[in-house]
Write a protein that holds these residues in place. Structure first.
Motif, mmCIF file in Angstrom:
data_model
loop_
_atom_site.group_PDB
_atom_site.id
_atom_site.type_symbol
_atom_site.label_atom_id
_atom_site.label_comp_id
_atom_site.label_asym_id
_atom_site.label_seq_id
_atom_site.Cartn_x
_atom_site.Cartn_y
_atom_site.Cartn_z
ATOM 1 N N TYR A 36 0.850 -1.180 0.000
ATOM 2 C CA TYR A 36 0.000 0.000 0.000
ATOM 3 C C TYR A 36 0.892 1.238 0.000
ATOM 4 O O TYR A 36 1.987 1.234 0.568
ATOM 5 C CB TYR A 36 -0.899 0.043 1.237
ATOM 6 C CG TYR A 36 -2.122 -0.825 1.145
ATOM 7 C CD1 TYR A 36 -2.059 -2.190 1.440
ATOM 8 C CD2 TYR A 36 -3.353 -0.302 0.761
ATOM 9 C CE1 TYR A 36 -3.182 -3.002 1.357
ATOM 10 C CE2 TYR A 36 -4.485 -1.102 0.677
ATOM 11 C CZ TYR A 36 -4.386 -2.445 0.975
ATOM 12 O OH TYR A 36 -5.503 -3.244 0.885
ATOM 13 N N LEU A 46 -4.039 0.826 -2.490
ATOM 14 C CA LEU A 46 -3.419 -0.429 -2.877
ATOM 15 C C LEU A 46 -2.527 -0.211 -4.088
ATOM 16 O O LEU A 46 -2.971 0.323 -5.105
ATOM 17 C CB LEU A 46 -4.489 -1.477 -3.182
ATOM 18 C CG LEU A 46 -3.974 -2.845 -3.599
ATOM 19 C CD1 LEU A 46 -3.204 -3.501 -2.460
ATOM 20 C CD2 LEU A 46 -5.120 -3.743 -4.039
ATOM 21 N N LYS A 49 -0.708 -6.500 -5.407
ATOM 22 C CA LYS A 49 -0.997 -7.608 -4.513
ATOM 23 C C LYS A 49 -0.590 -8.930 -5.148
ATOM 24 O O LYS A 49 -0.590 -9.063 -6.378
ATOM 25 C CB LYS A 49 -2.488 -7.659 -4.159
ATOM 26 C CG LYS A 49 -3.406 -7.883 -5.357
ATOM 27 C CD LYS A 49 -4.878 -7.809 -4.955
ATOM 28 C CE LYS A 49 -5.778 -7.950 -6.183
ATOM 29 N NZ LYS A 49 -7.217 -7.766 -5.837
ATOM 30 N N GLY A 98 -12.039 -14.258 3.631
ATOM 31 C CA GLY A 98 -13.277 -14.044 4.364
ATOM 32 C C GLY A 98 -13.282 -12.718 5.080
ATOM 33 O O GLY A 98 -13.978 -11.806 4.670
ATOM 34 N N GLU A 100 -10.389 -10.967 5.710
ATOM 35 C CA GLU A 100 -9.334 -10.184 5.068
ATOM 36 C C GLU A 100 -8.628 -9.233 6.004
ATOM 37 O O GLU A 100 -8.302 -8.107 5.645
ATOM 38 C CB GLU A 100 -9.933 -9.394 3.893
ATOM 39 C CG GLU A 100 -10.583 -10.295 2.876
ATOM 40 C CD GLU A 100 -11.542 -9.569 1.955
ATOM 41 O OE1 GLU A 100 -12.063 -10.207 1.047
ATOM 42 O OE2 GLU A 100 -11.772 -8.362 2.147
ATOM 43 N N SER B 94 -15.063 -2.433 1.575
ATOM 44 C CA SER B 94 -14.840 -3.393 0.493
ATOM 45 C C SER B 94 -16.120 -4.180 0.258
ATOM 46 O O SER B 94 -17.067 -4.103 1.042
ATOM 47 C CB SER B 94 -13.701 -4.343 0.848
ATOM 48 O OG SER B 94 -14.003 -5.058 2.036
ATOM 49 N N ARG B 95 -16.122 -4.943 -0.837
ATOM 50 C CA ARG B 95 -17.187 -5.918 -1.048
ATOM 51 C C ARG B 95 -16.708 -7.215 -0.420
ATOM 52 O O ARG B 95 -15.560 -7.620 -0.611
ATOM 53 C CB ARG B 95 -17.432 -6.123 -2.538
ATOM 54 C CG ARG B 95 -18.040 -4.943 -3.254
ATOM 55 C CD ARG B 95 -18.433 -5.334 -4.678
ATOM 56 N NE ARG B 95 -18.824 -4.166 -5.453
ATOM 57 C CZ ARG B 95 -17.984 -3.450 -6.186
ATOM 58 N NH1 ARG B 95 -16.712 -3.783 -6.255
ATOM 59 N NH2 ARG B 95 -18.410 -2.404 -6.860
ATOM 60 N N GLN B 96 -17.568 -7.886 0.319
ATOM 61 C CA GLN B 96 -17.195 -9.157 0.915
ATOM 62 C C GLN B 96 -16.869 -10.154 -0.185
ATOM 63 O O GLN B 96 -17.584 -10.288 -1.163
ATOM 64 C CB GLN B 96 -18.331 -9.702 1.788
ATOM 65 C CG GLN B 96 -17.957 -10.931 2.593
ATOM 66 C CD GLN B 96 -16.953 -10.644 3.703
ATOM 67 O OE1 GLN B 96 -16.586 -9.496 3.935
ATOM 68 N NE2 GLN B 96 -16.517 -11.670 4.389
ATOM 69 N N GLU B 101 -10.464 -5.593 -3.018
ATOM 70 C CA GLU B 101 -9.629 -4.505 -2.516
ATOM 71 C C GLU B 101 -10.338 -3.715 -1.432
ATOM 72 O O GLU B 101 -11.522 -3.417 -1.524
ATOM 73 C CB GLU B 101 -9.253 -3.570 -3.658
ATOM 74 C CG GLU B 101 -8.367 -2.399 -3.231
ATOM 75 C CD GLU B 101 -7.979 -1.513 -4.388
ATOM 76 O OE1 GLU B 101 -8.168 -1.930 -5.550
ATOM 77 O OE2 GLU B 101 -7.491 -0.395 -4.136
ATOM 78 N N GLN B 102 -9.589 -3.377 -0.386
ATOM 79 C CA GLN B 102 -10.095 -2.494 0.657
ATOM 80 C C GLN B 102 -9.729 -1.070 0.280
ATOM 81 O O GLN B 102 -8.575 -0.765 0.009
ATOM 82 C CB GLN B 102 -9.482 -2.858 2.016
ATOM 83 C CG GLN B 102 -9.906 -4.223 2.525
ATOM 84 C CD GLN B 102 -9.468 -4.487 3.943
ATOM 85 O OE1 GLN B 102 -9.387 -3.584 4.772
ATOM 86 N NE2 GLN B 102 -9.193 -5.747 4.250
#
Lengths: 114, 113
Positions: A36, A46, A49, A98, A100, B94-96, B101-102
């Motif tokens: 990040y 971000l 990744k 899940g 995260e 974010s989307r679960q 991405e957060q």
């Protein structure tokens, strides 16, 4: 428990020179790795990744990172830096799918010298 | 598309007081995570909310609590403030799903005197 080590708290680099920001992690299971970037007075963004597949991942602005499982590293590199790359860079790891949860390193401040 | 917003930007409190920080998630996101970033440190995970339920928690005491509302916005509440609670508090939405991405907000800077 997972942990992330960024040994370099500050890295000064001349403009157009290459740079490497180091990141090592510790985990007992498979991990997912992230870089990040935090520009002054802004939130985290971000950069790139690694989830699976090719161990070399790239960002749209010229950064790349390579996942090295044997050395538990995920170093960030750029062949030629610009003034606009001045920022704080954070390496992060996650073990779970899940929720995260991200575990961050302490960050590396990249300063570009004109 | 509106990004993640947080309020207030800055806050000063005294030891023992209570504080509420607010976060509006990005459109289409149903998950909110909160992080504490002390000066010179990386962000530390506090907890995450999904569908108004806590969905994972870091090593923070119970005086750190949260809420998520039906519109997916969220609050972080901290009771009995201590000097060490001084930090930048970051919210991410974010989307679960598998490592969607957060997206982080700009944070709320809390100073405890």
């Amino acid at each position: 428990a997972q942990s992330v080590t960024q040994l370099d708290s500050q890295v000064p680099v001349f403009e157009e020179a290459p740079v490497e920001l180091r990141c090592n992690y510790s985990s007992s299971v498979s991990v997912y790795l992230f870089w990040y970037v935090q520009y002054p007075n802004q939130g985290l963004q971000l950069l790139l990744k690694y989830l699976s597949g090719s161990t070399l991942v790239e960002s749209i602005n010229g950064f790349e990172a390579e996942f090295n499982k044997s050395q538990t590293s995920f170093h960030l590199r750029k062949p030629s830096v610009h003034i606009s790359d001045t920022a704080e860079y954070f390496c992060a790891v996650s073990e779970s799918e899940g929720n995260e949860k991200l575990t961050f390193g302490t960050g590396t401040r990249l300063t570009i010298i004109p | 598309e509106t990004g993640v917003t947080q309020s207030p930007t800055h806050l000063i409190k005294t030891r023992g007081q209570q504080v509420t920080l607010r976060c509006s998630s990005q459109s289409g996101h149903n998950t909110v995570s909160w992080y504490q970033q002390a000066l010179g440190q990386g962000p530390q995970f506090i907890f995450q909310y999904y569908r108004e339920e806590e969905n994972g928690r870091g090593n923070f005491p119970p005086r750190f609590s949260g809420l998520q509302f039906p519109n997916y916005s969220s609050e972080l509440n901290v009771n009995a403030l201590e000097l060490d609670d001084s930090a930048l508090y970051l919210c991410a939405s974010s989307r679960q799903g598998r490592f969607n991405e957060q997206f982080f907000g700009p944070g709320t800077r809390l100073t405890v005197l």
